[in-house]
Write an enzyme that holds these catalytic residues in place. Sequence first.
Site, PDB file in Angstrom:
ATOM      1  N   GLN A   3      20.274  -0.993  57.818  1.00  0.00           N
ATOM      2  CA  GLN A   3      21.714  -0.712  57.835  1.00  0.00           C
ATOM      3  C   GLN A   3      22.534  -1.878  58.377  1.00  0.00           C
ATOM      4  OE1 GLN A   3      23.415   1.878  56.613  1.00  0.00           O
ATOM      5  NE2 GLN A   3      21.599   2.965  55.938  1.00  0.00           N
ATOM      6  N   SER A  16      11.573   0.887  53.178  1.00  0.00           N
ATOM      7  CA  SER A  16      10.465   1.765  53.561  1.00  0.00           C
ATOM      8  C   SER A  16       9.134   1.030  53.518  1.00  0.00           C
ATOM      9  CB  SER A  16      10.419   2.994  52.642  1.00  0.00           C
ATOM     10  OG  SER A  16      11.541   3.824  52.866  1.00  0.00           O
ATOM     11  N   CYS A  73      17.841  10.378  52.844  1.00  0.00           N
ATOM     12  CA  CYS A  73      16.467  10.817  52.615  1.00  0.00           C
ATOM     13  C   CYS A  73      16.228  12.254  53.060  1.00  0.00           C
ATOM     14  CB  CYS A  73      15.499   9.880  53.344  1.00  0.00           C
ATOM     15  SG  CYS A  73      15.617   8.171  52.768  1.00  0.00           S
TER      16      CYS A  73
END
Length: 394
Positions: A180, A73, A326
């Site tokens: 990912q 993030s 999330c």
Amino acid sequence: MPKTIYLDNAATTKTNPTVVEAMLPFFTENYGNPSSVYSFAAKNKIVIDEQREIIANSIGAKTNEIYFTAGGSESDNWALKATAEAYKEKGNHIITTKIEHHAILHTADWLEKHGIEVTYLDVDENGLVSIEELKKAIRPTTILISIMFANNEIGTIEPIKEIGEIAKENGILFHTDAVQAYAHVPINVDEMHIDMLSASGHKFNGPKGIGFLYIRTGVKIRSFVHGGAQERKRRAGTENVPGIVGIGTAAKLANASMKERADYEIKLRDHLIERVLSEIPYSRLNGDRNNRLPNNTNFSFQFIEGESMLIMLDMKGICGSSGSACTSGSLDPSHVLLAIGLPHEIAHGSLRLTLSEETTMEDIDYVVDELKKVIENLRGMSPLYEDFLKKQGK
């Protein structure tokens, strides 16, 4: 109690014991601040550079192009916000997609409130970006294209090399959120014309709270976290030495075993997909059937609600997800599933199962057997399913 079968590796992975072992001395023995001049601490700077080199080599980058962060993030925020600030004289337009992680989408929303124009590209039913639509979206004021390498929910791998080529041809910076994908599929930043790349340690058996941002030499973005002169004056804060050792060790292990691990996970993944689609009526696979991450499956089941499904699977010892980690606290359907064209009622009945090298074929068969019972049970309580069967004459 049933044994735990963990199939939520897209949310986080188990830290490899070898990684933990490598980290431990840097908590209690080699705990010096790398910025200090005395040798007890200064040798930790050498250790950090060794981890930086491991990661740089894994993506074909230079060592001084790797910057350690607190995770994906932060890396995503840094790439977008700092680019918008550094290149504001050139333009104020950014291109991304509707299926990005919220670390990108929420940052893009923040940028829009501060004068940046953002184009959100549509994707097809498999989650793939259209190269032609990308070309049409480019303006003279476009300064950045940010498109994820592979989707965190449905696993679809985007045409990153083609996107990079378009960005380069048009003199536009290209950032990819590879959280990912890194250490799960091969990545070469030069071959793919990637200017910035985000990754996070806990997605490939490393520790949480550590990630990196690759920034190509010549990209003019500045600091995101201000304070000290760490990370070559681009990212302030005392270096997280244990975390850096952890992500470096995890990267070395994961990249060395990538092909063998991917082949194994694909075998299990395809068996899981085949069984679910052939044995559970009114189910569908979300994402591209073949062009997807080795360990990712995502299904939608009509006439059920995802949260109830997760609770019943949990009672059987099965850990899965009904969307990205999330957004697990949200009752809204996944923005990714809506973007690929699923109606709300089907998107609500989604299940993401993501595998690891520790998953066994026996685990997969147990999960499918129990999932069939759960789906049948939930549909048995569904008025919508009952009405559907009546209309079908069943």
